[in-house]
Write a protein that holds these residues in place. Structure first.
Motif, short mmCIF file in Angstrom:
data_model
loop_
_atom_site.label_atom_id
_atom_site.label_comp_id
_atom_site.label_asym_id
_atom_site.label_seq_id
_atom_site.Cartn_x
_atom_site.Cartn_y
_atom_site.Cartn_z
N ASP A 1 -14.58 -4.26 10.18
CA ASP A 1 -16.03 -4.45 10.11
C ASP A 1 -16.70 -4.66 11.46
O ASP A 1 -17.92 -4.75 11.54
N ASP A 2 -15.92 -4.77 12.54
CA ASP A 2 -16.52 -4.96 13.86
C ASP A 2 -15.62 -4.31 14.91
O ASP A 2 -14.53 -3.82 14.60
N ALA A 3 -16.07 -4.31 16.16
CA ALA A 3 -15.33 -3.63 17.23
C ALA A 3 -13.93 -4.23 17.42
O ALA A 3 -12.98 -3.51 17.70
N ALA A 4 -13.80 -5.53 17.24
CA ALA A 4 -12.50 -6.17 17.44
C ALA A 4 -11.46 -5.73 16.41
O ALA A 4 -10.26 -5.75 16.69
N SER A 5 -11.89 -5.33 15.23
CA SER A 5 -10.96 -4.91 14.18
C SER A 5 -11.12 -3.43 13.82
O SER A 5 -10.67 -2.99 12.77
N ALA A 6 -11.76 -2.66 14.70
CA ALA A 6 -12.06 -1.26 14.43
C ALA A 6 -10.80 -0.44 14.17
O ALA A 6 -9.73 -0.72 14.72
N THR A 7 -10.94 0.59 13.35
CA THR A 7 -9.87 1.54 13.10
C THR A 7 -9.82 2.51 14.28
O THR A 7 -10.83 3.12 14.63
N SER A 8 -8.66 2.64 14.89
CA SER A 8 -8.47 3.54 16.01
C SER A 8 -8.28 4.97 15.49
O SER A 8 -7.52 5.20 14.55
N VAL A 9 -8.96 5.93 16.13
CA VAL A 9 -8.89 7.32 15.72
C VAL A 9 -8.43 8.15 16.91
O VAL A 9 -9.04 8.11 17.98
N ASN A 10 -7.36 8.91 16.71
CA ASN A 10 -6.85 9.80 17.75
C ASN A 10 -7.65 11.09 17.79
O ASN A 10 -8.31 11.46 16.82
N LEU A 11 -7.55 11.81 18.91
CA LEU A 11 -8.21 13.09 19.07
C LEU A 11 -7.77 14.04 17.95
O LEU A 11 -6.58 14.13 17.64
N GLU A 12 -8.72 14.68 17.31
CA GLU A 12 -8.50 15.63 16.23
C GLU A 12 -7.89 15.02 14.97
O GLU A 12 -7.41 15.74 14.10
N GLN A 13 -7.88 13.71 14.86
CA GLN A 13 -7.38 13.03 13.66
C GLN A 13 -8.51 12.89 12.65
O GLN A 13 -9.65 12.60 13.01
N THR A 14 -8.21 13.09 11.39
CA THR A 14 -9.16 12.86 10.31
C THR A 14 -8.81 11.53 9.66
O THR A 14 -7.65 11.29 9.33
N VAL B 1 -15.98 0.39 11.04
CA VAL B 1 -16.13 0.69 12.45
C VAL B 1 -14.91 1.46 12.91
O VAL B 1 -13.77 1.05 12.65
N PHE B 2 -15.14 2.59 13.57
CA PHE B 2 -14.08 3.44 14.08
C PHE B 2 -14.27 3.60 15.58
O PHE B 2 -15.40 3.74 16.06
N CYS B 3 -13.19 3.57 16.33
CA CYS B 3 -13.25 3.74 17.78
C CYS B 3 -12.24 4.80 18.19
O CYS B 3 -11.12 4.85 17.66
N PRO B 4 -12.62 5.64 19.16
CA PRO B 4 -11.66 6.63 19.63
C PRO B 4 -10.51 5.95 20.38
O PRO B 4 -10.73 4.99 21.11
N SER C 1 0.85 -1.19 0.00
CA SER C 1 0.00 0.00 0.00
C SER C 1 0.88 1.24 0.00
O SER C 1 1.93 1.28 0.64
N GLU C 2 0.43 2.23 -0.72
CA GLU C 2 1.13 3.51 -0.74
C GLU C 2 0.29 4.60 -0.09
O GLU C 2 0.57 5.78 -0.22
N ILE C 3 -0.74 4.19 0.65
CA ILE C 3 -1.65 5.14 1.29
C ILE C 3 -1.08 5.49 2.67
O ILE C 3 -0.40 4.68 3.30
N ASP C 4 -1.36 6.70 3.15
CA ASP C 4 -0.84 7.08 4.47
C ASP C 4 -1.80 6.63 5.56
O ASP C 4 -2.87 6.10 5.30
N SER C 5 -1.40 6.85 6.80
CA SER C 5 -2.16 6.34 7.94
C SER C 5 -3.48 7.08 8.17
O SER C 5 -4.22 6.73 9.08
N SER C 6 -3.78 8.10 7.36
CA SER C 6 -5.05 8.79 7.52
C SER C 6 -6.20 8.04 6.84
O SER C 6 -7.33 8.50 6.84
N TYR C 7 -5.91 6.89 6.26
CA TYR C 7 -6.93 6.09 5.58
C TYR C 7 -7.22 4.85 6.40
O TYR C 7 -6.30 4.26 7.00
N GLU C 8 -8.48 4.45 6.45
CA GLU C 8 -8.85 3.23 7.17
C GLU C 8 -8.11 2.01 6.62
O GLU C 8 -7.79 1.95 5.44
N SER C 9 -7.84 1.05 7.48
CA SER C 9 -7.30 -0.24 7.04
C SER C 9 -8.38 -1.29 7.19
O SER C 9 -8.98 -1.40 8.25
N GLU C 10 -8.62 -2.02 6.12
CA GLU C 10 -9.59 -3.13 6.15
C GLU C 10 -8.87 -4.39 6.60
O GLU C 10 -7.68 -4.51 6.38
#
Length: 185
Positions: free
Chosen positions: A145-158, A171-174, A133-142
């Motif tokens: 699809d559920d809480a166990a594999s959710a994408t972690s999002v930091n405060l003020e992160q897009t 699924v995104f989790c803070p 992958s050549e995408i940066d960390s601001s993109y979700e990783s598949e």
């Protein structure tokens, strides 16, 4: 280029990681059984995600199933849902090691009463590629699809994402450790 026959796992075409293969969902086996294409890709040990692309066919909705080599149940499945829609996953977490990829016609009825007609296409090719992958960390990783594999999002992160196939859920989790509001010890 795909080498036929590759409709059995034992005859799967080896595709190097990072290379692409052009293939066809060709002549159907019977009125009730379509062509299936098997490929093997050895995913290198790496901390970075992969990028997956499967282009579309004009008359066949496609599914891509990914199996860990030796397994009979897919670890991942991506279906376009209709002809003319490809699958593109810019950031895919996939375990290192050998994998089998199966490209088949999407036969889900999607609420219709009858099964879809088994199609064939002997003139149009699709492209399949799994590579770094050549995408940066601001993109979700598949998969996420559920809480166990959710994408972690930091405060003020897009974080950017895509609903890229039928039944895709994101699924995104803070990341509570970075918010300053909650601390766990």
């Amino acid at each position: 280029q795909e080498r036929e026959p590759n409709s059995e796992v034992s005859a799967a075409n080896a595709v190097p990681y990072g290379e692409q293969v052009h293939a066809m969902i060709g002549k159907r086996v019977s009125e009730a059984e379509g062509d299936i294409d098997f490929f093997t890709i050895d995913v290198p040990a790496n901390d970075k995600p992969s990028s997956l692309v499967m282009t579309s066919l004009p008359n066949i909705a496609q599914c891509l199933q990914i199996f860990q080599k030796g397994q009979t149940t897919p670890t991942m499945q991506f279906c376009s849902g209709r002809p003319g829609l490809g699958i593109e996953i810019p950031s895919l977490k996939i375990a290192p090691g050998p994998h089998v990829f199966a490209v088949i016609q999407d036969l889900d009825k999607y609420g219709e009463e009858r099964m879809p007609f088994i199609h064939e296409n002997v003139s149009d090719q699709y492209l399949l590629r799994l590579g770094p992958s050549e995408i940066d960390s601001s993109y979700e990783s598949e998969p996420n699809d559920d809480a166990a594999s959710a994408t972690s999002v930091n405060l003020e992160q897009t974080v950017r994402g895509t609903l890229g196939w039928v039944h895709d859920q994101d699924v995104f989790c803070p990341n509570l450790a970075t918010t300053g509001f909650f601390r766990f010890r």
